[in-house]
Design an enzyme around this catalytic site. Structure first.
Site, short mmCIF file in Angstrom:
data_model
loop_
_atom_site.label_atom_id
_atom_site.label_comp_id
_atom_site.label_asym_id
_atom_site.label_seq_id
_atom_site.Cartn_x
_atom_site.Cartn_y
_atom_site.Cartn_z
N HIS A 1 0.87 -1.19 0.00
CA HIS A 1 0.00 0.00 0.00
C HIS A 1 0.90 1.23 0.00
O HIS A 1 1.79 1.37 0.87
CB HIS A 1 -0.87 0.03 1.25
CG HIS A 1 -1.81 -1.14 1.36
ND1 HIS A 1 -3.09 -1.12 0.83
CD2 HIS A 1 -1.67 -2.36 1.95
CE1 HIS A 1 -3.69 -2.28 1.10
NE2 HIS A 1 -2.85 -3.06 1.77
N THR B 1 -2.99 1.78 -4.24
CA THR B 1 -3.36 2.96 -3.48
C THR B 1 -4.82 3.32 -3.72
O THR B 1 -5.38 3.01 -4.77
CB THR B 1 -2.43 4.16 -3.81
OG1 THR B 1 -2.64 5.17 -2.83
CG2 THR B 1 -2.66 4.72 -5.21
N LYS C 1 -8.12 9.27 -3.77
CA LYS C 1 -8.85 10.04 -2.75
C LYS C 1 -9.33 11.36 -3.30
O LYS C 1 -8.57 12.06 -3.96
CB LYS C 1 -7.95 10.29 -1.54
CG LYS C 1 -7.58 9.00 -0.84
CD LYS C 1 -6.44 9.19 0.12
CE LYS C 1 -5.90 7.86 0.58
NZ LYS C 1 -5.04 7.19 -0.39
N ASP D 1 -11.61 1.42 -0.67
CA ASP D 1 -11.57 1.36 0.80
C ASP D 1 -12.95 0.92 1.28
O ASP D 1 -13.97 1.44 0.81
CB ASP D 1 -11.22 2.77 1.33
CG ASP D 1 -11.02 2.80 2.83
OD1 ASP D 1 -11.73 2.06 3.56
OD2 ASP D 1 -10.18 3.59 3.29
N GLU E 1 -8.93 -11.16 7.19
CA GLU E 1 -8.04 -10.52 8.19
C GLU E 1 -8.66 -10.59 9.57
O GLU E 1 -7.97 -10.45 10.58
CB GLU E 1 -7.79 -9.05 7.80
CG GLU E 1 -6.43 -8.81 7.19
CD GLU E 1 -6.16 -7.34 6.93
OE1 GLU E 1 -7.01 -6.68 6.29
OE2 GLU E 1 -5.11 -6.85 7.37
#
Ligand code: 6MZ
Length: 361
Positions: free
Chosen positions: A15, A97, A100, A166, A226
Site C-alpha cells: 500500500h 493505493t 482520494k 476502501d 483478516e
C-alpha cells in the site's frame, strides 16, 4: 541477509501510504505542526511506535492521510517508495493505493492518480518501466528514461498500479474508482484491490463495482480473512478473485475451499504478527500453504508502518521455516505467474530470473 537483498524480488501487496519512510512522515508532520494544523509532539510517537493492533493501524492511516493529502506530497511519497523498493532489488512492483477525493485541496480521484503517476515518472535513480504503450511512444517520459539508461547497466524496476477501494467508501465511489482504473489502463493501472478496515463496511455493497471491473477484464485482489468472518470469506472465495491478501482467519471449511480453488495468497508475515492477526510467526499459515504447494507470494503490506522490507520478509520466512537460498529463489520466481501485467512483462521477468540463477550457482 545479503542474498535476500541481492535476489530479484516481486512485490504484489504494497500500500502506497503504508510504505512511506518514517523520516518523510516526521518531516511532513513537523511542517504541518509549524503551520499549526497539528501538534507535532502528539503525533511523533504515534509515527514511531512499532507495535500496533489492527484497529490502531487504521487510526495511524487516518493520521498519515492528513499528512499526505495534497498532490505534491502524493508525488513525493510515490517517488520515494519506488526508490526504496528498487534499492531492495524489487524488479516488479504492483503498488496499490486508494484514489482520494479532497475538495479542500482541489483533489479528485483522477488528479490523485495523476499525482501518483507523476511520482513514478519522476524517479531517476533507477530505470522505471510503467507501461509498454507509454514506452513505445516518443514521450517525454521515455526520453527521460533514456538519459538514465545510458548503457551503464543501471537497474530497472517494472511498476504497475492497483487502485484500491476502501471498505469505508460508498458503492458509487467504488464504481468511480473502477471506471478510473479502466480509463488509466494505458498508463500502468492493471487491477483493483479491496482493502481497508476489515471490521468496517459490507463486502457485498462493492459487488457491483467489482463485478463490473471483472467483466471489463480488470483483475481483482481482495483482502480476505483478516478478521474472522466465515460468511464473507466464503463469498469472497466464491467470487473467484485472481488473488487474495492475508487469509489469516480461515476455518477448516474455508481452507478446504481455498485449496480447491487454488487462489494465490499474498502473504504478509510481519504485518500479520505486528497486528496480532496471527499469534506468532512459527504458527503462520505460510508453512501449511507452502508445504501443500499452494500458490503464494511473500509481500510487505506496509513496509513503512511495520518497519520492514521485502528482503526482511524473505529472511524471516527462510529462518522461520528452514528454507534455503534456492527454495527462496524459486518462491520469488514463481510470483511471476501471479502478476497482473501482460505476458511481455512476464517474459522479461523470466529472463531476469534466468540471468540471476546463473549468478546464484
Ligand atoms: C487492510 C490495509 C492494510 O491506499 O492510502 N491498508 N487494508 N488491511 C491492511 N493490513 C494492515 N494496510 C493498508 O494506503 C493506505 C490504505 O491501505 C489500506 C487501508 O485502506 C489504508 O488506509 P493508501 O495508499
Amino acid at each position: 541477509m545479503e542474498w535476500c537483498v541481492s535476489m530479484p524480488k516481486i512485490e504484489l501487496h504494497a500500500h502506497l501510504n503504508g510504505s512511506i519512510r518514517d523520516s518523510t512522515l516526521l518531516e511532513l508532520a513537523r511542517d504541518l505542526g509549524e503551520k499549526g494544523a497539528i501538534v507535532f509532539s502528539d503525533v511523533e510517537h504515534v509515527i514511531l511506535k512499532n507495535d500496533r493492533s489492527l484497529s490502531e493501524v487504521f487510526k495511524l492511516f487516518d493520521l498519515i492521510h492528513i499528512l499526505t493529502t495534497d498532490h505534491k506530497t502524493v508525488t513525493r511519497i510515490t517517488k520515494e517508495v519506488i526508490e526504496d523498493f528498487a534499492a531492495d532489488n524489487v524488479v516488479y512492483l504492483e503498488l496499490r493505493t486508494t484514489p482520494k477525493r479532497n475538495d479542500s485541496k482541489g483533489m479528485s480521484k483522477r488528479s490523485y492518480v495523476e499525482a501518483v503517476l507523476d511520482g513514478i515518472r519522476s524517479v531517476n535513480v533507477v530505470e522505471v518501466d510503467l507501461s509498454h504503450k507509454l514506452n513505445m511512444d516518443t514521450s517525454a517520459y521515455s526520453h527521460a528514461m533514456n538519459d538514465v539508461c545510458d548503457g551503464t547497466g543501471s537497474k530497472k524496476i517494472y511498476v504497475r498500479l492497483l487502485l484500491s477501494i476502501d471498505r469505508r467508501e460508498t458503492a458509487e465511489a467504488a464504481m468511480e474508482t473502477v471506471k478510473l482504473a479502466l480509463e488509466m489502463r494505458d498508463f500502468g493501472v492493471v487491477g483493483i484491490d479491496l482493502s481497508g478496515n476489515p471490521s468496517v463496511g459490507e463486502w457485498l455493497s462493492f459487488f457491483p463495482a467489482l463485478e463490473f471491473a471483472r467483466k471489463q477484464g480488470l483483475p481483482i485482489t481482495l483482502h480476505c480473512g483478516e478478521v474472522p468472518n466465515p460468511d464473507e470469506i466464503r463469498a469472497m472465495l466464491d467470487f473467484l478473485p485472481r488473488r487474495i491478501g492475508h487469509a489469516c482467519c480461515f476455518g477448516d471449511d474455508e481452507w478446504k475451499l481455498l485449496k480447491e480453488l487454488k487462489i494465490p495468497v499474498e502473504i504478509c508475515l510481519t504485518s500479520n504478527i505486528r497486528t496480532e492477526t496471527i499469534a506468532s510467526v512459527d504458527v503462520h499459515h505460510f508453512a501449511d500453504l507452502y508445504e501443500s504447494n499452494h500458490p503464494l507470494i511473500l509481500c510487505t503490506d506496509d513496509a513503512g508502518v511495520f518497519s520492514t522490507s521485502l528482503s526482511a520478509e524473505y529472511m524471516l520466512a527462510s529462518s522461520t521455516f528452514g528454507l534455503g537460498k534456492r527454495d527462496m529463489f524459486q518462491l520469488a520466481e514463481k510470483a511471476i505467474e501471479f502478476i497482473f501485467a501482460c505476458d511481455k512483462v512476464k517474459r522479461d521477468l523470466k529472463m531476469i530470473y534466468t540471468t540471476a540463477l546463473t549468478e546464484l550457482n
